[in-house]
Write a protein that holds these residues in place. Structure first.
Motif, PDB file in Angstrom:
ATOM      1  N   ALA A  10      -4.935  -2.285  -5.102  1.00 44.22           N
ATOM      2  CA  ALA A  10      -3.599  -1.756  -4.786  1.00 44.22           C
ATOM      3  C   ALA A  10      -2.932  -1.218  -6.040  1.00 44.22           C
ATOM      4  O   ALA A  10      -2.306  -0.147  -6.017  1.00 44.22           O
ATOM      5  N   CYS A  13      -4.700   2.153  -7.093  1.00 40.31           N
ATOM      6  CA  CYS A  13      -4.344   3.253  -6.166  1.00 40.31           C
ATOM      7  C   CYS A  13      -2.898   3.688  -6.385  1.00 40.31           C
ATOM      8  O   CYS A  13      -2.605   4.891  -6.469  1.00 40.31           O
ATOM      9  N   GLY A  14      -2.000   2.728  -6.470  1.00 44.57           N
ATOM     10  CA  GLY A  14      -0.583   3.049  -6.653  1.00 44.57           C
ATOM     11  C   GLY A  14      -0.336   3.791  -7.949  1.00 44.57           C
ATOM     12  O   GLY A  14       0.354   4.821  -7.974  1.00 44.57           O
ATOM     13  N   VAL A  17      -1.698   7.416  -7.862  1.00 41.86           N
ATOM     14  CA  VAL A  17      -0.846   8.316  -7.070  1.00 41.86           C
ATOM     15  C   VAL A  17       0.418   8.683  -7.854  1.00 41.86           C
ATOM     16  O   VAL A  17       0.799   9.854  -7.903  1.00 41.86           O
ATOM     17  N   VAL A  18       1.049   7.690  -8.468  1.00 40.03           N
ATOM     18  CA  VAL A  18       2.279   7.963  -9.234  1.00 40.03           C
ATOM     19  C   VAL A  18       1.951   8.861 -10.434  1.00 40.03           C
ATOM     20  O   VAL A  18       2.643   9.862 -10.686  1.00 40.03           O
ATOM     21  N   ASP A  21       1.432  12.602  -9.890  1.00 41.51           N
ATOM     22  CA  ASP A  21       2.629  13.419  -9.679  1.00 41.51           C
ATOM     23  C   ASP A  21       3.167  13.941 -11.005  1.00 41.51           C
ATOM     24  O   ASP A  21       3.800  14.994 -11.054  1.00 41.51           O
ATOM     25  N   LEU A  35      -8.032  10.304  -2.642  1.00 39.63           N
ATOM     26  CA  LEU A  35      -7.367   9.097  -2.135  1.00 39.63           C
ATOM     27  C   LEU A  35      -6.646   9.370  -0.819  1.00 39.63           C
ATOM     28  O   LEU A  35      -6.688   8.564   0.109  1.00 39.63           O
ATOM     29  N   GLN A  36      -5.983  10.546  -0.754  1.00 38.96           N
ATOM     30  CA  GLN A  36      -5.255  10.881   0.482  1.00 38.96           C
ATOM     31  C   GLN A  36      -6.210  11.086   1.655  1.00 38.96           C
ATOM     32  O   GLN A  36      -5.920  10.686   2.779  1.00 38.96           O
ATOM     33  N   ILE A 213      11.820   2.158  -3.326  1.00 34.14           N
ATOM     34  CA  ILE A 213      11.275   2.253  -4.697  1.00 34.14           C
ATOM     35  C   ILE A 213      11.037   0.846  -5.242  1.00 34.14           C
ATOM     36  O   ILE A 213       9.995   0.560  -5.831  1.00 34.14           O
ATOM     37  N   SER A 216       8.101  -0.761  -3.437  1.00 33.30           N
ATOM     38  CA  SER A 216       6.834  -0.115  -3.824  1.00 33.30           C
ATOM     39  C   SER A 216       6.389  -0.624  -5.195  1.00 33.30           C
ATOM     40  O   SER A 216       5.199  -0.907  -5.405  1.00 33.30           O
ATOM     41  N   LEU A 217       7.356  -0.748  -6.105  1.00 34.76           N
ATOM     42  CA  LEU A 217       7.026  -1.266  -7.445  1.00 34.76           C
ATOM     43  C   LEU A 217       6.490  -2.701  -7.353  1.00 34.76           C
ATOM     44  O   LEU A 217       5.522  -3.048  -8.026  1.00 34.76           O
ATOM     45  N   ILE A 220       2.897  -2.461  -6.096  1.00 33.92           N
ATOM     46  CA  ILE A 220       1.958  -1.932  -7.094  1.00 33.92           C
ATOM     47  C   ILE A 220       1.708  -2.962  -8.201  1.00 33.92           C
ATOM     48  O   ILE A 220       0.578  -3.149  -8.655  1.00 33.92           O
TER      49      ILE A 220
END
Lengths: 232, 212
Positions: A10, A13-14, A17-18, A21, A35-36, A213, A216-217, A220
């Motif tokens: 996890a 992956c997190g 993704v971050v 961006d 991943l998507q 947010i 999610s943090l 992760i």
């Protein structure tokens, strides 16, 4: 391994993704695409798992003859029929495992899946949700009898919006002079939607975003791990 | 035959419509039957769409057309099967791996997406000059927009007890939220009534031919 390895997965992956961006270059852009794509496939299996669970639950109720088991049997039969027809002859957009089934289409007037969708699923869902019109009216009555300032504010706004969005509302206030056009129900309704409603929606969006947010943090970083379930 | 099948379909739709409406009188076997059929059809509908729109193009077609070139897809396929092992109590823990990947990926996606679209863009959209509007009502509206957003966000601040003077913006925030809920309620009522009109129109027009 049973708990820590998923947490590491996890986290990776997190973070990927971050990071992708902020770094829109190789290898991150490729990694996010991969991943998507994987995410979509796993979500497909997750939906399948949900349906298997529903199937199992219905089978259990039928086997143990719980009260009203025959209703669950009807649900199960309708599930199997819709699923089989959909997989065999496909839907309006997709070809099924046996092709488009032109002969069946000529007999039914449409694909079997679409026939069931139009004549069973659509009437059922539309009627089920239209039923809520009656319960909404009862909820409105209960809000009225609370008689607090907040509940009145809610109901008055609802009435203005409903009237303002229908021709009846425009007719009711058509006598108001042009110089006071703000008080025309359609204009008043537009004003409410554009300003106070937008303000509250924005407050909800900003607050929810802060919450998302934060959680999610926590996921992760492995602080939030309830999704792993217990070890029992 | 098509004519017979379309008539049968029409009567099926009428039966289901009346069965669901019968709940308005009281809970009854016809409603329960239709409710379970609805659950079954919905579940199958989403499963069929998932299969054709997600599994076929992303996994099955790619693997069947070029297995060697897409061999990496066996990883998500394996993870997917591990997810299905959740059905059996002894192998439940296998599903933690695909769930962790799903949760981790969606946490990352949501964190970035909500920061951009729901936090930064909404905050910047609120940073307006209220006097820049052309009409008095728009200037008042802009003030309401700024005050409403700030007070609404303040209402959701639960880390400190809101009492005395600090409860005033919170109270204002509640009022703005009530106005918004009222507007949403109004729209919900209209949507439901519109669905009800649709069903009545179906009964009176398509079935009984009373209206044209």
């Amino acid at each position: 391994m049973k708990r820590n390895l998923p947490l590491i997965f996890a986290f990776i992956c997190g973070i990927v993704v971050v990071a992708s961006d902020f770094i829109p270059h190789r290898p991150f852009n490729l990694m996010i695409d991969t991943l998507q794509n994987w995410f979509m496939i796993i979500v497909g299996f997750a939906i399948l798992l949900g349906q298997i669970s529903l199937f199992q639950s219905n089978i259990y109720k039928i086997q143990h003859k719980v009260s009203g088991w025959y209703y669950y049997l009807a649900g199960l039969i309708s599930f199997v029929i819709m699923l089989v027809l959909g997989l065999l002859w496909g839907t309006q957009e997709y070809q099924g495992l046996l092709g488009h089934g032109l002969a069946v289409q000529a007999w039914l007037g449409s694909k079997p899946f679409d026939y069931l969708f139009d004549n069973a699923y659509l009437p059922l869902s539309a009627t089920m949700f239209s039923l809520l019109a009656f319960f909404v009216a009862s909820a409105a009555y209960r809000a009225f009898i609370i008689r607090s300032f907040e509940s009145n504010l809610l109901m008055i706004t609802a009435i203005i919006v409903i009237l303002g969005r229908t021709s009846f509302g425009g007719m009711l206030t058509s006598w108001v002079p042009e110089s006071y056009s703000f008080w025309h129900l359609p204009n008043l309704s537009d004003f409410i939607m554009e300003y106070p409603n937008t303000a509250a929606q924005r407050a909800i969006m900003i607050s929810a975003a802060l919450g998302i947010i934060g959680s999610s943090l926590r996921i992760i970083l492995g602080i939030e791990r309830s999704y792993l379930g217990s070890d029992k | 035959m098509t004519g017979f099948m379309s008539t049968l379909g029409l009567w099926m739709a009428v039966f289901f419509t009346f069965s669901i409406f019968s709940f308005l009188y009281k809970d009854n076997p016809l409603y329960k039957l239709s409710e379970q059929i609805f659950v079954g059809l919905s579940a199958a509908y989403w499963l069929v769409y998932t299969f054709f729109s997600m599994m076929m193009p992303n996994l099955i077609v790619k693997l069947s057309s070029d297995f060697k070139g897409n061999i990496i897809l066996l990883i998500p396929a394996t993870l997917g099967f591990m997810m299905l092992l959740r059905i059996f109590p002894k192998t439940q823990w296998f599903s933690r791996f695909p769930i962790a990947i799903m949760i981790g990926t969606s946490a990352g996606i949501n964190m970035v997406r909500y920061t951009k679209s729901d936090l930064l863009s909404q905050v910047s959209a609120t940073m307006i000059n209220p006097f820049a509007a052309a009409t008095t009502s728009a200037i008042i509206g802009n003030f309401l927009l700024i005050i409403g957003t700030i007070c609404g966000v303040y209402f959701f601040y639960f880390s400190k007890k809101q009492e005395g003077m600090s409860a005033v913006p919170s109270k204002l925030g509640i009022w703005f939220l009530m106005i918004s809920f009222g507007a949403s309620f109004g729209y919900t009522v209209m949507a439901r009534v519109s669905l009800l009109i649709g069903r009545l129109e179906f009964l009176l027009k398509d079935w009984l031919h009373i209206i044209k």
